[in-house]
Enzyme design. Structure first.
Site, PDB file in Angstrom:
ATOM      1  N   HIS A  78       0.777  -1.019   0.147  1.00 48.30           N
ATOM      2  CA  HIS A  78       0.058  -0.008   0.214  1.00 48.30           C
ATOM      3  C   HIS A  78       0.605   1.172  -0.251  1.00 48.30           C
ATOM      4  O   HIS A  78       0.433   2.333  -0.072  1.00 48.30           O
ATOM      5  CB  HIS A  78      -1.113  -0.220   1.214  1.00 48.30           C
ATOM      6  CG  HIS A  78      -0.454   0.349   2.565  1.00 48.30           C
ATOM      7  ND1 HIS A  78      -0.042  -0.885   3.357  1.00 48.30           N
ATOM      8  CD2 HIS A  78       0.146   1.469   3.101  1.00 48.30           C
ATOM      9  CE1 HIS A  78       0.494  -0.269   4.481  1.00 48.30           C
ATOM     10  NE2 HIS A  78       0.444   1.075   4.463  1.00 48.30           N
ATOM     11  N   ASP A 123       0.118  -8.009   1.844  1.00 47.34           N
ATOM     12  CA  ASP A 123       0.739  -6.461   1.826  1.00 47.34           C
ATOM     13  C   ASP A 123       2.174  -6.351   1.723  1.00 47.34           C
ATOM     14  O   ASP A 123       2.883  -6.128   2.769  1.00 47.34           O
ATOM     15  CB  ASP A 123       0.094  -5.771   2.950  1.00 47.34           C
ATOM     16  CG  ASP A 123       0.275  -4.158   2.910  1.00 47.34           C
ATOM     17  OD1 ASP A 123       0.746  -3.921   1.874  1.00 47.34           O
ATOM     18  OD2 ASP A 123      -0.094  -3.639   4.027  1.00 47.34           O
ATOM     19  N   SER A 215       4.221   2.257   8.150  1.00 45.73           N
ATOM     20  CA  SER A 215       3.981   1.422   7.296  1.00 45.73           C
ATOM     21  C   SER A 215       5.117   0.964   6.434  1.00 45.73           C
ATOM     22  O   SER A 215       6.121   1.617   6.118  1.00 45.73           O
ATOM     23  CB  SER A 215       2.926   1.999   6.163  1.00 45.73           C
ATOM     24  OG  SER A 215       1.763   1.975   6.726  1.00 45.73           O
TER      25      SER A 215
END
Length: 263
Positions: A78, A123, A215
């Site tokens: 992402h 992810d 992230s």
């Protein structure tokens, strides 16, 4: 049980000033809930030489990443952007150059073909650098674990994400936090219907968590890379809402094969 708040994925939006970062909300690139790493502490110098910062123009940090080979990073899928600038070997988020820093361009991004949004399964993404790193005490790759982490495993997560939530307060120094891997049952209880084998949960006592801006950063267990910061609940560091991490033991073959076929 429904999750409280909005699921997040830790992604930093922009520097509010030269030293203070801003974060967008959506996943950990645009969805996020995270912490300063909340209630973590400054990482010792040289302790995380595989930690990378993904930058937009004007030194705007938006995600973390991990050096896994001399020309390759891993980060969250992402975190994908069209243009990627990479900074390694820089403990501080100050835009001022410091000895040990190495700067790169990402020339190819390869997200896992099974990545799905908004579920955030699979992810992970590889980034190929424009040249090989120069290995030093500040910059060196880390090996990826081929063994999945059992519940109770002690790990370390790091990043420059916000140190408070929902208010945002970004640290100048890289933050480290000890977290513990939770059982699959506990993870699924925290996020009913949202957890699969490509994820694991980890946390600590209430008030300690990763968050927006973290992230794609590393989760290191037993001196090997075990996971990537992926998503969680918002605000970060809520009781019974642990951080959710990409379970890299499920992807060692894909990572190796992808690097080999694109070298």
């Amino acid at each position: 049980m429904a999750t409280a708040g909005t699921p997040w994925m830790w992604t930093l939006g922009a520097l509010i000033t030269a030293l203070i970062l801003g974060v967008t909300e959506d996943t950990r690139e645009n969805d996020g809930s995270g912490s300063r790493i909340i209630n973590g502490s400054d990482c010792p110098p040289h302790a995380q030489p595989w930690q990378a910062a993904l930058m937009l123009q004007h030194n705007q940090l938006y995600c973390g990443a991990v050096l896994v080979a001399p020309r390759w990073l891993l980060t969250a899928a992402h975190c994908r952007k069209r243009i990627v600038r990479v900074r390694l070997g820089h403990h501080s988020q100050s835009p001022v150059y410091k000895s040990g820093q190495q700067l790169f361009q990402g020339i190819k991004t390869i997200p896992h073909p099974g990545y799905s949004h908004p579920r955030h399964a699979n992810d992970l993404m590889l980034i190929k650098l424009n040249r090989r790193i120069r290995e030093t005490q500040d910059v060196k790759p880390i090996n990826i674990s081929s063994q999945c982490p059992p519940a109770g495993t002690s790990c370390l997560v790091s990043g420059w994400g916000t140190t408070s939530s929902p208010q945002e307060n970004f640290p100048r120094e890289l933050q480290c936090l000890n977290i513990t891997v939770l059982s699959t049952d506990k993870c699924k209880e925290a996020y009913p219907g949202q957890i699969d084998a490509t994820m694991f949960c980890a946390g600590d006592q209430a008030g300690r968590d990763s968050c927006q801006g973290d992230s794609g950063g590393p989760v290191v267990c037993n001196n090997t890379l075990q996971g990537l910061v992926s998503w969680g609940d918002f605000p970060c560091a809520k009781p019974n809402r642990p951080g959710v991490y990409t379970n890299l033991c499920r992807f060692t073959k894909w990572i190796h094969d992808t690097i080999q076929s694109n070298s």
